[in-house]
Write an enzyme that holds these catalytic residues in place. Structure first.
Site, PDB file in Angstrom:
ATOM      1  N   LEU A  47      -0.478  -5.035   1.098  1.00 49.51           N
ATOM      2  CA  LEU A  47      -0.711  -4.347   2.366  1.00 49.51           C
ATOM      3  C   LEU A  47      -1.367  -2.986   2.181  1.00 49.51           C
ATOM      4  O   LEU A  47      -2.060  -2.497   3.067  1.00 49.51           O
ATOM      5  CB  LEU A  47       0.616  -4.152   3.106  1.00 49.51           C
ATOM      6  CG  LEU A  47       1.354  -5.421   3.540  1.00 49.51           C
ATOM      7  CD1 LEU A  47       2.734  -5.062   4.082  1.00 49.51           C
ATOM      8  CD2 LEU A  47       0.549  -6.174   4.585  1.00 49.51           C
ATOM      9  N   PHE A  52       3.838   5.999  -4.442  1.00 46.75           N
ATOM     10  CA  PHE A  52       4.966   5.227  -4.967  1.00 46.75           C
ATOM     11  C   PHE A  52       4.464   4.030  -5.755  1.00 46.75           C
ATOM     12  O   PHE A  52       4.971   3.692  -6.822  1.00 46.75           O
ATOM     13  CB  PHE A  52       5.816   4.771  -3.772  1.00 46.75           C
ATOM     14  CG  PHE A  52       7.036   3.964  -4.113  1.00 46.75           C
ATOM     15  CD1 PHE A  52       8.285   4.546  -4.059  1.00 46.75           C
ATOM     16  CD2 PHE A  52       6.941   2.625  -4.452  1.00 46.75           C
ATOM     17  CE1 PHE A  52       9.420   3.802  -4.356  1.00 46.75           C
ATOM     18  CE2 PHE A  52       8.065   1.875  -4.741  1.00 46.75           C
ATOM     19  CZ  PHE A  52       9.311   2.478  -4.700  1.00 46.75           C
ATOM     20  N   PRO A  54       2.124  -0.036  -5.047  1.00 49.01           N
ATOM     21  CA  PRO A  54       1.617  -0.968  -4.040  1.00 49.01           C
ATOM     22  C   PRO A  54       2.709  -1.456  -3.086  1.00 49.01           C
ATOM     23  O   PRO A  54       3.892  -1.445  -3.422  1.00 49.01           O
ATOM     24  CB  PRO A  54       1.069  -2.127  -4.877  1.00 49.01           C
ATOM     25  CG  PRO A  54       1.870  -2.086  -6.136  1.00 49.01           C
ATOM     26  CD  PRO A  54       2.153  -0.638  -6.397  1.00 49.01           C
ATOM     27  N   ASP A 166       6.360  14.858   5.322  1.00 51.99           N
ATOM     28  CA  ASP A 166       5.100  14.121   5.183  1.00 51.99           C
ATOM     29  C   ASP A 166       4.825  13.293   6.436  1.00 51.99           C
ATOM     30  O   ASP A 166       4.408  12.142   6.352  1.00 51.99           O
ATOM     31  CB  ASP A 166       5.142  13.229   3.941  1.00 51.99           C
ATOM     32  CG  ASP A 166       3.746  12.854   3.454  1.00 51.99           C
ATOM     33  OD1 ASP A 166       2.781  13.586   3.777  1.00 51.99           O
ATOM     34  OD2 ASP A 166       3.609  11.836   2.752  1.00 51.99           O
TER      35      ASP A 166
END
Length: 358
Positions: A47, A52, A54, A166
Site C-alpha cells: 500500500l 517505519f 512498507p 506528525d
C-alpha cells in the site's frame, strides 16, 4: 485470545530510549497467518512506504481486511516507533483513530496489524486533480470535524495526554464512508497529569506541518498539534500542499498566501475549484478564519482543540487572527523519514538541534 507482549524482549541498538520495560495486553498474530494474508508480502499487496517500513494489505481467513506495517530490518528508528505505537495504541480508543488489531513479533519480523481503511489517506484525494472531485465541501467539512474530534481526544479525553507531532494529510485515513481516522503514532509523546508540553534536541516531524517553536527550538505542546491541524485545514480547503506551494506573484507558501488573501479581503480565492458550487461560502470562510487562528506565530495565541470544535460548530464571532508563522517558502531540503529525527531544548539555552523531516 489475548497475550502479554513484553516490549523489553524486542532488542534495539538506539541510544536514549526512554521506553522502559512495559507489559501490555495485545492480540498476537502468528507470522504464518500474516504471510498467508499478504500473499507472502507480495509487491501487489503493498500500500505504501514510510519511515517505519512498507505497509501491505492483507485478508484474514475470515475475510477481514487488514493493513500490515512491516518494520524494515535496517530501521533502528522504526523499531523505536513500533514500540511507541504499541504502547500508545493499547491505551487509545476513539472512532476517529485508526484501530490497532494486534502485532506479530517472530524472529526478525516485527509487524503491526491495523484495520484496513478502504479509501487510504486524505492526501490521495485532496491533492489529486481528479479524485479531489469526489470530496465535495460537505465531505471535507465532515473530515475536518472528525479529525478535530480525534485530536481533541488525544489532548484532553484519553487516559494519557497525547501530542501526535506528525499530524498531516497522509496520516489521516478514510474508511469506506469517508470517516477520518488519525494514524501513525510512532512520533507521538504521552504526558501525565496536567503536563501539556515538552522539549527535545531531536526535532521529529514533517516539513510544512511543524510549528515554528518546535522546528526552531524543539519545544512541542498541544499547541504544536493545533498548528499542524491549521495547516491541514487550509490544505483541505485549498487542495494545495503547504509544503512546496509556490505562488507566481510572490515567494509565499500556502500559509503566507492565505494570510495575504485574508488581509486583502479575498479569502474566497483560496477555495479549491474542485468544490465550487458545493459549499456555503460563509461556512468555508469561517473555516479559513479558524485555520489562520490555528497557525498563528505564538502558541499562546492559538486556540485549544476544544475551542476549535466549538468554533466549527457555532456561529459565534471569532477573534481576528494575528500573523502566522512561516510566511515565506524556505525551500529547505526534505529529508528521508527513515533518518534520525530532531527533539528539543529550552528557549533559555543555546542548542544545535538535528532537524529530521518525514
Amino acid at each position: 485470545m489475548r497475550f502479554q507482549l513484553i516490549l523489553s524482549n524486542i532488542s534495539e541498538k538506539t541510544e536514549n530510549d526512554q521506553i522502559q520495560n512495559i507489559d501490555l495486553e495485545l492480540p498476537l498474530f502468528e507470522l504464518a497467518t500474516i504471510v498467508s494474508a499478504t500473499n507472502n508480502f507480495s509487491i501487489n499487496k503493498k500500500l505504501g512506504q514510510g519511515g517505519f517500513g512498507p505497509v501491505y494489505k492483507g485478508t484474514l481467513v475470515d475475510g477481514q481486511e487488514i493493513a500490515v506495517k512491516r518494520l524494515s530490518k535496517i530501521s533502528e528508528q522504526g523499531l523505536k516507533e513500533l514500540k511507541n505505537e504499541v504502547i500508545l495504541f493499547s491505551k487509545l480508543q476513539h472512532r476517529n483513530l485508526v484501530k490497532l488489531l494486534g502485532c506479530c513479533i517472530q524472529g526478525e519480523e516485527k509487524l503491526l496489524i491495523y484495520e484496513f481503511m478502504t479509501n487510504k489517506s486524505l492526501d490521495s484525494f485532496i491533492f489529486d486533480q481528479e479524485r479531489c472531485k469526489i470530496l465535495d465541501w460537505s465531505k471535507r467539512f465532515h473530515i475536518i470535524c472528525g479529525t478535530a474530534r480525534g485530536v481533541m481526544y488525544l489532548h484532553q479525553d484519553s487516559r494519557l495526554r497525547i501530542i501526535h507531532r506528525d499530524l498531516k494529510a497522509s496520516n489521516v485515513l478514510l474508511d469506506q464512508d469517508m470517516n477520518p481516522k488519525i494514524s501513525d503514532f510512532g512520533l507521538a509523546r504521552a504526558f501525565g497529569g496536567d503536563e501539556t508540553e515538552g522539549n527535545t534536541k531531536r526535532v521529529i516531524g514533517t516539513y510544512g506541518y511543524m510549528a515554528p517553536e518546535y522546528a526552531s527550538d524543539g519545544q512541542f505542546s498541544v499547541k504544536s498539534d493545533v498548528f499542524s491541524f491549521g495547516i491541514l485545514l487550509l490544505e483541505i480547503i485549498s487542495g494545495k500542499k503547504n509544503r512546496g506551494f509556490y505562488h507566481s506573484d510572490n515567494n509565499l507558501n500556502l500559509i503566507g498566501h492565505a494570510w495575504k488573501l485574508w488581509n486583502e479581503g479575498m479569502p474566497s480565492q483560496l477555495i479549491d475549484p474542485c468544490i465550487q458550487g458545493s459549499f456555503n461560502l460563509a461556512e468555508v470562510i469561517r473555516c479559513i478564519h479558524i485555520g489562520l487562528l490555528c497557525v498563528q506565530q505564538h502558541p499562546k495565541d492559538r486556540p485549544s482543540m476544544p475551542s476549535v470544535i466549538l468554533m466549527l460548530g457555532s456561529e459565534t464571532v471569532l477573534p481576528q487572527p494575528k500573523q502566522p508563522g512561516y510566511l515565506a517558502d524556505r525551500n529547505s531540503t526534505r529529508l528521508d523519514s527513515s533518518s534520525s529525527r530532531p527533539e528539543s531544548s529550552s528557549t533559555n539555552t543555546i542548542t544545535i538541534s538535528e532537524l529530521e523531516g518525514r
